[in-house]
Scaffold this motif. Structure first.
Motif, mmCIF file in Angstrom:
data_model
loop_
_atom_site.group_PDB
_atom_site.id
_atom_site.type_symbol
_atom_site.label_atom_id
_atom_site.label_comp_id
_atom_site.label_asym_id
_atom_site.label_seq_id
_atom_site.Cartn_x
_atom_site.Cartn_y
_atom_site.Cartn_z
ATOM 1 N N TRP A 15 -11.167 -10.229 5.293
ATOM 2 C CA TRP A 15 -10.211 -10.679 6.311
ATOM 3 C C TRP A 15 -9.738 -12.100 6.010
ATOM 4 O O TRP A 15 -8.542 -12.415 6.133
ATOM 5 N N GLU A 66 -9.479 -13.612 3.111
ATOM 6 C CA GLU A 66 -8.549 -13.652 1.983
ATOM 7 C C GLU A 66 -7.153 -13.208 2.410
ATOM 8 O O GLU A 66 -6.147 -13.802 2.018
ATOM 9 N N SER A 67 -7.086 -12.171 3.215
ATOM 10 C CA SER A 67 -5.792 -11.738 3.732
ATOM 11 C C SER A 67 -5.165 -12.832 4.593
ATOM 12 O O SER A 67 -3.971 -13.132 4.482
ATOM 13 N N GLN A 69 -3.659 -15.748 2.558
ATOM 14 C CA GLN A 69 -2.351 -15.466 1.994
ATOM 15 C C GLN A 69 -1.256 -15.468 3.063
ATOM 16 O O GLN A 69 -0.143 -15.918 2.833
ATOM 17 N N GLU A 70 -1.614 -14.981 4.238
ATOM 18 C CA GLU A 70 -0.628 -14.853 5.314
ATOM 19 C C GLU A 70 -0.252 -16.194 5.928
ATOM 20 O O GLU A 70 0.911 -16.419 6.285
#
Length: 242
Positions: free
Chosen positions: A161, A163-164, A167-168
């Motif tokens: 979560w 890492e996502s 990026q977001e």
């Protein structure tokens, strides 16, 4: 002393261990700190020790209403959060059996859903002036072993979560994951499986990494220029695993 006098850091699980040590480290660096935990007596004493710029807020990361109320206080009394440190966690190790089902759900609620909920509630404050999220994971988030399956699952989930999210949210919010090995905290004392608790408590008596060591790394990560792509710091002492 850093130049972070005007930044506000929100720390969950601030009543002991890494959370308590981080509060002291960041306060020494000039941060205002909001101490969130269920054990209000401990965080109240800590806030009094740290003095002006520290507030204690009774909060439970498994209760969204509690976190919403905490965020309201941070906004009203401190002008909003610049840093969120998702530190609250439990480590209820033991064999995978039906008898441990309450422990499994509690770890998921605190370690994973608690971090997700707290971040969701504070996110708009963090975006305001370019904030930081620091998620306290574990070496168990990259390598599981017998007896820590659900604990490891929560940390694997936290890592994915994060890492996502990294990026977001870039460039508005910087996300850092810290994965310590065994740290000399009270976590083993909460294990409900008696045989496992005895073994882990004994092993932890040999641990040399302290909460202050992890707090130093957190302070270092926050001190780095935001242009650096610092999104993960690994602390994996040789021979030590959770």
């Amino acid at each position: 002393m850093s130049n972070n006098e005007t930044r506000t850091a929100v720390i969950t699980g601030a009543s002991s261990g890494i959370g308590e040590a981080t509060a002291r480290a960041l306060a020494a660096d000039g941060y205002r700190v909001a101490l969130l935990a269920r054990r209000v007596d401990r965080i109240t004493a800590l806030a009094e020790e740290l003095g002006k710029g520290a507030i204690a807020i009774e909060a439970d990361v498994t209760n969204r209403d509690s976190i919403v109320a905490a965020a309201g206080r941070v906004q009203e009394e401190m002008g909003g959060a610049d840093v969120l440190i998702n530190n609250a966690g439990v480590m209820l190790l033991g064999p995978f059996t039906a008898e441990q089902h309450d422990d499994y759900r509690h770890m998921i609620d605190v370690n994973l859903l608690g971090a997700i909920t707290t971040t969701e509630v504070f996110l708009e404050q963090l975006k305001e002036d370019g904030g930081d999220i620091i998620n306290i994971s574990s070496v168990a988030g990259v390598r599981a072993r017998a007896g820590n399956g659900v604990y490891a699952a929560t940390k694997f989930g936290l890592n994915g979560w994060s890492e996502s999210l990294r990026q977001e949210l870039l460039p508005d919010v910087r996300v850092t994951v810290i994965e310590p090995g065994a740290v000399a905290t009270e976590l083993p004392n909460h294990i409900t499986h008696a045989a496992t608790r005895q073994g882990v408590v004994e092993a932890y008596r040999q641990v040399e990494v302290t909460p202050d060591d992890i707090a130093e790394v957190i302070a270092f990560a926050l001190s780095r220029p935001r242009r650096l792509a610092l999104h993960e710091i690994l602390l994996r002492p040789a021979g030590q695993e959770l």
